[in-house]
Write an enzyme that holds these catalytic residues in place. Structure first.
Site, PDB file in Angstrom:
ATOM      1  CE1 TYR A  53      73.113 108.702  24.861  1.00 19.85           C
ATOM      2  CE2 TYR A  53      72.823 107.332  22.879  1.00 19.85           C
ATOM      3  CZ  TYR A  53      72.329 107.949  24.262  1.00 19.85           C
ATOM      4  OH  TYR A  53      71.258 107.409  24.740  1.00 19.85           O
ATOM      5  CD  GLU A  55      75.572 107.403  28.535  1.00 19.70           C
ATOM      6  OE1 GLU A  55      76.426 106.474  28.982  1.00 19.70           O
ATOM      7  OE2 GLU A  55      74.345 107.283  28.143  1.00 19.70           O
ATOM      8  CG  ASP A 199      63.436 125.629  42.185  1.00 20.90           C
ATOM      9  OD1 ASP A 199      63.867 126.198  41.292  1.00 20.90           O
ATOM     10  OD2 ASP A 199      62.739 124.523  41.958  1.00 20.90           O
ATOM     11  CB  THR A 225      63.718 125.947  34.890  1.00 19.55           C
ATOM     12  OG1 THR A 225      62.959 127.269  35.145  1.00 19.55           O
ATOM     13  CG2 THR A 225      62.968 124.864  35.497  1.00 19.55           C
ATOM     14  CE  LYS A 228      59.422 127.895  35.423  1.00 22.98           C
ATOM     15  NZ  LYS A 228      60.144 126.833  35.827  1.00 22.98           N
ATOM     16  NE  ARG A 234      59.337 123.329  28.459  1.00 18.66           N
ATOM     17  CZ  ARG A 234      58.618 124.485  28.874  1.00 18.66           C
ATOM     18  NH1 ARG A 234      58.621 125.246  28.135  1.00 18.66           N
ATOM     19  NH2 ARG A 234      58.110 124.376  30.096  1.00 18.66           N
TER      20      ARG A 234
HETATM   21  N1  DSN Z   1      55.290 124.430  36.050  1.00 16.92           N
HETATM   22  C1  DSN Z   1      56.143 125.546  36.478  1.00 16.92           C
HETATM   23  C2  DSN Z   1      55.206 126.633  36.392  1.00 16.92           C
HETATM   24  O1  DSN Z   1      54.463 127.170  35.920  1.00 16.92           O
HETATM   25  O2  DSN Z   1      55.546 127.523  37.541  1.00 16.92           O
HETATM   26  C3  DSN Z   1      56.781 124.968  37.904  1.00 16.92           C
HETATM   27  O3  DSN Z   1      58.281 125.575  37.813  1.00 16.92           O
END
Ligand code: DSN
Length: 419
Positions: A53, A55, A199, A225, A228, A234
């Protein structure tokens, strides 16, 4: 079947994990938002950091025993700053949605107006979609792509912004294959006195390596994110060059919307960011872009309607209904039957419901990690076409699947045996 853990630990769960290794190994992964992490990222995420933990933030925690997670979170922060040439970062968001929620809450009060890209046009749900927090807590108006070109029409967005007077404009997409002009968005935002947020969840790897213009010195805040094109675990991140805003962001992440940070995921983020700073990663992204361009050209040559006619990035969209009279839903199922994984996706101004769709979204990041080059992507384009043409012939689909599996086996995952 590949055994990756001792099954005696929990045979039900580890059987499923084993089966997933095999599925990933034997499938061609074309979901544009997915990738294959390195063994180092996988190990960091599966480490004892999950027990802790923590925080708060490095040096200012609400728990004892944080010396090692502090080290790891500082490493993640410094590497992320170096990767995007940015001054302030937060690496704690559990996901892209959490990053967006914290970033928006740092700029707006409930009920304020936001403008984001429509989901059908290729936008993200958390950019103002009616069923998302972003469409419920704020007054939202979507901008769309042009009806003829399916590209962003900055003059139309400007006119919309002048009428709607949003306090925040959000740019960035999940199914848009063309370069986004962040500077044009900034001019629009400035002209109506709005904040601008980008984003870059999909294109983050391209931005980090110079294959896409960067929003960092243009937008007030940038979210992404990490799983990707960045090829990490993730999770989410938030970046800004504005010190005052960065303080608000930190408070809105914790304690605003989150509790204890996932330090095992942050450790894996740190590992991924180090990998992303290497020349090999830059070469990888260059190949991702080349592969997407070449594969989209092959589809055009086979008579498919590629939305916008091609791609500048890592993905492209096919209007399979118009091209081959098959819905996105059916095409996704047919591809799954031959071990090719893609997702059905609404296309701009889609006539089909979002659960059915007219489109298929195709991305090259994951299989480029596995070593596919233009030749293999062209081969897969032909297998896709063959599968669609033989969609109701089980024997033909079986034969295509065997060819796909054999190709995939020649490009193994980097972690057949872990632990
Ligand atoms: N669900 C995601 C995608 O597949 O693009 C959105 O970020």
């Amino acid at each position: 079947m590949t055994e990756i853990f001792d099954r005696n630990l929990d045979d039900e769960v580890f059987d499923a994990i084993d089966a997933e290794v095999l599925r990933q190994q034997e499938s061609t992964e074309l979901i544009a938002s997915e990738n294959f992490v390195s063994l180092a990222v996988l190990k960091a995420q599966g480490s004892v950091m999950t027990n802790k933990y923590a925080e708060g933030y490095p040096g200012k925690r609400y728990y004892g025993g944080c010396v090692n997670v502090d080290r790891v979170e500082e490493l993640a922060r410094e590497r992320l700053k170096a990767l995007f040439h940015v001054r302030f970062v937060n690496v704690q968001p559990y996901s892209g949605s959490a990053a967006n929620m914290a970033a928006i809450r740092s700029l707006l009060s409930p009920g304020d107006r936001i403008m984001g890209m429509s989901v059908n046009g290729g936008g993200h749900l958390t950019h103002g979609y009616s069923l998302s927090f972003s469409g419920k807590d704020y007054e939202s108006l979507s901008y769309d792509v042009d009806r003829e070109t399916y590209r962003l029409d900055y003059d139309a967005i400007l006119r919309q912004a002048q009428q709607f007077k949003p306090k925040l404009i959000i740019c960035g997409a999940s199914a848009y294959s063309r370069e986004i002009d962040f500077k044009k968005f900034k001019e629009i935002a400035d002209s109506v006195g709005a904040y601008l947020m980008a984003d870059i969840a999909h294109i983050a790897g391209l931005v980090a390596t110079g294959y896409h213009n960067s929003p960092i010195d243009v937008c007030d805040v940038v979210t992404s994110t990490t799983h990707k094109t960045l090829r990490g675990p993730r999770g989410g991140i938030i970046m800004t060059n504005d010190e005052e805003l960065s303080k608000k962001i930190d408070k809105n992440v914790f304690p605003g919307i989150q509790g204890g940070p996932l330090e095992h995921v942050i450790a894996a983020k740190a590992v991924a960011f180090k990998e992303d700073l290497t020349p090999e990663y830059k070469d990888y992204i260059g190949q991702v872009v080349k592969n997407a361009k070449r594969m989209s050209e092959e589809f055009s040559a086979m008579g498919y309607d590629v939305i916008t006619g091609g791609t500048d990035n890592h993905l492209f969209m096919l209007d399979v209904l118009k091209s081959k009279n098959i819905t996105g839903m059916k095409a996704q199922k047919v591809l799954e039957a031959v071990n090719i994984t893609a997702n059905r996706n609404s296309i701009p101004f889609d006539t089909q419901k979002p659960y059915i769709t007219s489109g298929i979204r195709i991305g090259t990041p994951a299989m480029t990690t596995r070593g596919f080059q233009e030749k293999e992507f062209v081969q897969i384009a032909h297998y896709i076409d063959e599968a669609i043409r033989n969609q109701d012939d089980a024997r033909a689909l079986d034969a295509i699947r065997e060819k796909v599996v054999s190709l995939n086996r020649a490009f193994p995952l980097p972690y057949r045996k872990v632990g």
